[in-house]
Motif scaffolding. Sequence first.
Motif, mmCIF file in Angstrom:
data_model
loop_
_atom_site.group_PDB
_atom_site.id
_atom_site.type_symbol
_atom_site.label_atom_id
_atom_site.label_comp_id
_atom_site.label_asym_id
_atom_site.label_seq_id
_atom_site.Cartn_x
_atom_site.Cartn_y
_atom_site.Cartn_z
ATOM 1 N N ALA B 260 3.301 3.244 -5.413
ATOM 2 C CA ALA B 260 2.358 3.378 -6.530
ATOM 3 C C ALA B 260 2.355 2.120 -7.389
ATOM 4 O O ALA B 260 1.305 1.669 -7.850
ATOM 5 C CB ALA B 260 2.716 4.602 -7.369
ATOM 6 N N MET B 261 3.525 1.532 -7.580
ATOM 7 C CA MET B 261 3.585 0.317 -8.400
ATOM 8 C C MET B 261 2.917 -0.861 -7.703
ATOM 9 O O MET B 261 2.251 -1.667 -8.326
ATOM 10 C CB MET B 261 5.037 -0.003 -8.760
ATOM 11 C CG MET B 261 5.500 0.823 -9.946
ATOM 12 S SD MET B 261 7.131 0.362 -10.541
ATOM 13 C CE MET B 261 8.163 1.269 -9.440
ATOM 14 N N LYS B 262 3.083 -0.912 -6.390
ATOM 15 C CA LYS B 262 2.394 -1.964 -5.632
ATOM 16 C C LYS B 262 0.882 -1.798 -5.769
ATOM 17 O O LYS B 262 0.156 -2.751 -6.019
ATOM 18 C CB LYS B 262 2.759 -1.871 -4.151
ATOM 19 C CG LYS B 262 4.017 -2.620 -3.779
ATOM 20 C CD LYS B 262 4.184 -2.554 -2.267
ATOM 21 C CE LYS B 262 5.548 -3.057 -1.836
ATOM 22 N NZ LYS B 262 5.834 -2.657 -0.447
ATOM 23 N N ARG B 263 0.431 -0.550 -5.605
ATOM 24 C CA ARG B 263 -1.017 -0.309 -5.683
ATOM 25 C C ARG B 263 -1.558 -0.631 -7.073
ATOM 26 O O ARG B 263 -2.675 -1.116 -7.213
ATOM 27 C CB ARG B 263 -1.357 1.133 -5.280
ATOM 28 C CG ARG B 263 -1.281 1.368 -3.769
ATOM 29 C CD ARG B 263 -1.835 2.721 -3.361
ATOM 30 N NE ARG B 263 -3.243 2.871 -3.707
ATOM 31 C CZ ARG B 263 -4.248 2.437 -2.951
ATOM 32 N NH1 ARG B 263 -3.998 1.834 -1.807
ATOM 33 N NH2 ARG B 263 -5.481 2.602 -3.335
ATOM 34 N N ALA B 264 -0.751 -0.359 -8.088
ATOM 35 C CA ALA B 264 -1.195 -0.624 -9.457
ATOM 36 C C ALA B 264 -1.433 -2.114 -9.671
ATOM 37 O O ALA B 264 -2.195 -2.529 -10.537
ATOM 38 C CB ALA B 264 -0.162 -0.111 -10.453
ATOM 39 N N ALA B 265 -0.750 -2.921 -8.864
ATOM 40 C CA ALA B 265 -0.846 -4.364 -9.047
ATOM 41 C C ALA B 265 -2.048 -4.967 -8.326
ATOM 42 O O ALA B 265 -2.344 -6.147 -8.472
ATOM 43 C CB ALA B 265 0.435 -5.018 -8.528
ATOM 44 N N MET B 266 -2.760 -4.116 -7.563
ATOM 45 C CA MET B 266 -3.790 -4.635 -6.660
ATOM 46 C C MET B 266 -4.843 -5.487 -7.349
ATOM 47 O O MET B 266 -5.263 -6.505 -6.833
ATOM 48 C CB MET B 266 -4.444 -3.478 -5.918
ATOM 49 C CG MET B 266 -5.341 -3.929 -4.805
ATOM 50 S SD MET B 266 -5.519 -2.723 -3.489
ATOM 51 C CE MET B 266 -5.702 -1.187 -4.337
ATOM 52 N N TYR B 267 -5.280 -5.039 -8.506
ATOM 53 C CA TYR B 267 -6.373 -5.769 -9.153
ATOM 54 C C TYR B 267 -5.892 -6.766 -10.196
ATOM 55 O O TYR B 267 -6.678 -7.332 -10.923
ATOM 56 C CB TYR B 267 -7.374 -4.788 -9.759
ATOM 57 C CG TYR B 267 -8.191 -4.111 -8.688
ATOM 58 C CD1 TYR B 267 -9.203 -4.807 -8.042
ATOM 59 C CD2 TYR B 267 -7.930 -2.807 -8.314
ATOM 60 C CE1 TYR B 267 -9.947 -4.209 -7.043
ATOM 61 C CE2 TYR B 267 -8.672 -2.197 -7.314
ATOM 62 C CZ TYR B 267 -9.683 -2.903 -6.682
ATOM 63 O OH TYR B 267 -10.418 -2.315 -5.703
ATOM 64 N N ARG B 268 -4.571 -6.912 -10.276
ATOM 65 C CA ARG B 268 -4.052 -7.883 -11.225
ATOM 66 C C ARG B 268 -4.131 -9.274 -10.617
ATOM 67 O O ARG B 268 -3.604 -9.540 -9.547
ATOM 68 C CB ARG B 268 -2.600 -7.554 -11.586
ATOM 69 C CG ARG B 268 -2.423 -6.223 -12.267
ATOM 70 C CD ARG B 268 -2.799 -6.332 -13.735
ATOM 71 N NE ARG B 268 -3.015 -5.014 -14.334
ATOM 72 C CZ ARG B 268 -2.044 -4.264 -14.852
ATOM 73 N NH1 ARG B 268 -0.811 -4.700 -14.831
ATOM 74 N NH2 ARG B 268 -2.313 -3.101 -15.386
ATOM 75 N N THR B 269 -4.801 -10.150 -11.330
ATOM 76 C CA THR B 269 -4.934 -11.515 -10.860
ATOM 77 C C THR B 269 -4.168 -12.409 -11.817
ATOM 78 O O THR B 269 -3.692 -11.958 -12.847
ATOM 79 C CB THR B 269 -6.398 -11.945 -10.893
ATOM 80 O OG1 THR B 269 -6.856 -11.811 -12.245
ATOM 81 C CG2 THR B 269 -7.248 -11.095 -9.982
#
Lengths: 464, 295
Positions: B260-269
């Motif tokens: 879940a934490m990895k997925r949360a980072a998906m749109y972080r640039t």
Amino acid sequence: MDVLHKIPVREQEPAVRAANFEEVCYGYNEEEAMAEAARCLNCKNAKCISGCPVAINIPAFIQEVKEGNFEKAYEILASASALPAVCGRVCPQESQCEGKCIRGIKGDPVAIGKLERFVADWAREHGIVYGKRAESNGIKVAVIGSGPAGLTCAGDLAKYGYDVTVFEALHEAGGVLVYGIPEFRLPKDTVVKKEIENLKALGVKIETDVVIGMSTTIDELMEEEGFKAVFIGSGAGLPKFMGIPGEQALGVFSANEYLTRSNLMKAFDENSSTPIMRGKKVAVVGGGNVAMDAARTALRLGAEVHIVYRRSEAELPARVEEVHHAKEEGIIFDLLTNPVEITADEKGWVNGIKCVRMELGEPDASGRRRPVVIEGSEFMIEVDTVIMALGTSPNPLISSTTKGLDINKYKCIIADEATGATTKPGVFAGGDAVTGAATVILAMGAGKTAAKSIDEYLKASSAN
Amino acid sequence: MFKILNAKTLAENIFLMDVEAPRVAKSCLPGQFVIVRSHEDGERIPLTICDYDREKGSVTIVVQIVGAGSYRLSTLKTGDYIQDFVGPLGKPSELTNTPIEELKKKKIVFVAGGLGTAPVYPQAKWLYEHGITADVIIGAKTKELVILEKEMGSVSNLIITTDDGSYGRSGMVTVALKSLVEEEGKHYDLCISIGPMIMMKFVCLLTKELGIPTIVSMNPVMVDGTGMCGGCRLVVGDEVKFACVDGPEFDGHKVDFDQAMKRAAMYRTKEGRDFLKIKEGDSHHGGCGQCGGDK
């Protein structure tokens, strides 16, 4: 003039349009439309009409186009179809009206879809609106969902004089026409918004940001808010995934998410505050119109795009025109190919999709030949983004919160095909919520049928 | 358009808004969320409901500025209008459909971290209104970032802990919870933890050890909030769940937090991280999976 071939329609050059979101097809101009209309044989026993889910009097409108009476042509179209500018663009004509055209036996069928689009666009550009605001009878009817089924039903009910409110869960009306079908196939501002404005001009109220089943329920609408009948046109919104390993990796999306970000949230525009992944190499899994839309969107966002589909080209469920356009634009078709696993790098990002080759076996329940795995044929396609376009199913939010509303094993609402009546008195349904994912025109047909049934139902109940 | 009846700052970069939304106010329950879009071209931001007033037809949200969308929302003042405010979404807290008599037999502890205090409040309040006073641990980085202390204090036995020891107890929420159970003789039958993902992960590791069933509230990236996009999918046990319609609350001992934490980072640039640094400053202390603040 070569009567065996249709007048070609002008389109954006593939190499140019592959990098923009403007509409691919320019449509006919007046001269082209009249020339194409002249190809119509005006058959006495017109087969094309039976191929149209809303039974437009096709030869009649085409004869008016031939004579240059575009306004008259529009009246004929609009009396049968609520959204001709939309249908002219997105209907699968090859399997409907044009599929039945006698001209098609020897040569090209008449380009009915392109003519429909021409007439609807001409009418819009000339400010012609069909149908007047009827005198209100004060009876309230609720329409749930503002997609093709809901808009059609609402428009017809308003013309009958009902006080119609459309409830939309998203922040903008239009349903799949807004969130699903991309701009390059169906322009939002010029076509979709205009259709919705026309509806509002008929007196239809649209309340956005209302999720029926959550914000309020059908029972509350009927018992507390005074709605005498309800039409459910809530569509089939839930995405399917394959259930293969690696599907939760970063960079795997449902086509719904991908398209909603691009279409509804305008993520294709760099200035939009909603982001979208701009992959370099994208695999889209599936072969329907939604798969084509997702693939062509990814292409326009700068990616090399592969369609991965487990059957062969003949079985692609997408419209022929979409497949043709996708190929022209450079989409790579990996057919008879099925993903078995998505692989990711150490940070969790997609780096490939493991596939197997398929061959076609015996026909299955759908009548299409069943794809069978070729043993030992595993291979990798390197990609950084995977989009799953495997179809959608109806959302249970409404059925699970409405007393007495029955669904079938596919979670589709059970409704009488001839009337749209559900198992709950006063509640009607149509479109994808009933049939599962299908076409815009079938949903419109169901909306139209239900409007008529609702009128009959309310007249009968007020007579008692 | 939805009128802001009251907007006020609670702490640096954290603000509260009472919003006029009669349909939401009428049907919402603790544990549910709304999606807010501040402006016509804004992002859709999911926010857990903090409070509601059915008579006034208003819903309270508490927002932390974590990006462009929440920043734009923060610029709206009392009397302004929010473009879109849709809900309630998600399933209500399981507490609300458990028989009260059964709940009364249980000792319940809430563990709230930072902004997570806001969604814990309506649950503690709901229990209090039904004759149950739960223990609530609020954890914050420092004194100034403790929010809703007065409100929470009036509906629960409140324990505050700060990372730097500037207020209340000293240390992380897990230290406080462990101490309560192992040294102060407390026994809990149920833990409900809401806060940054990294905090919920460590609370769950602890409660598993302590044998306390634990519910967490997940707030992943989503678009529509009605089950349509699938962007919010999580692995819970061996199943894939959509936080928006199957949750947002799940069995914390089954949630795959790392995924879940990895997925949360998906749109972080990079750009987004820079924006966070400027705008969020000191209030951010990990949980985003990106800044390294959790390590």
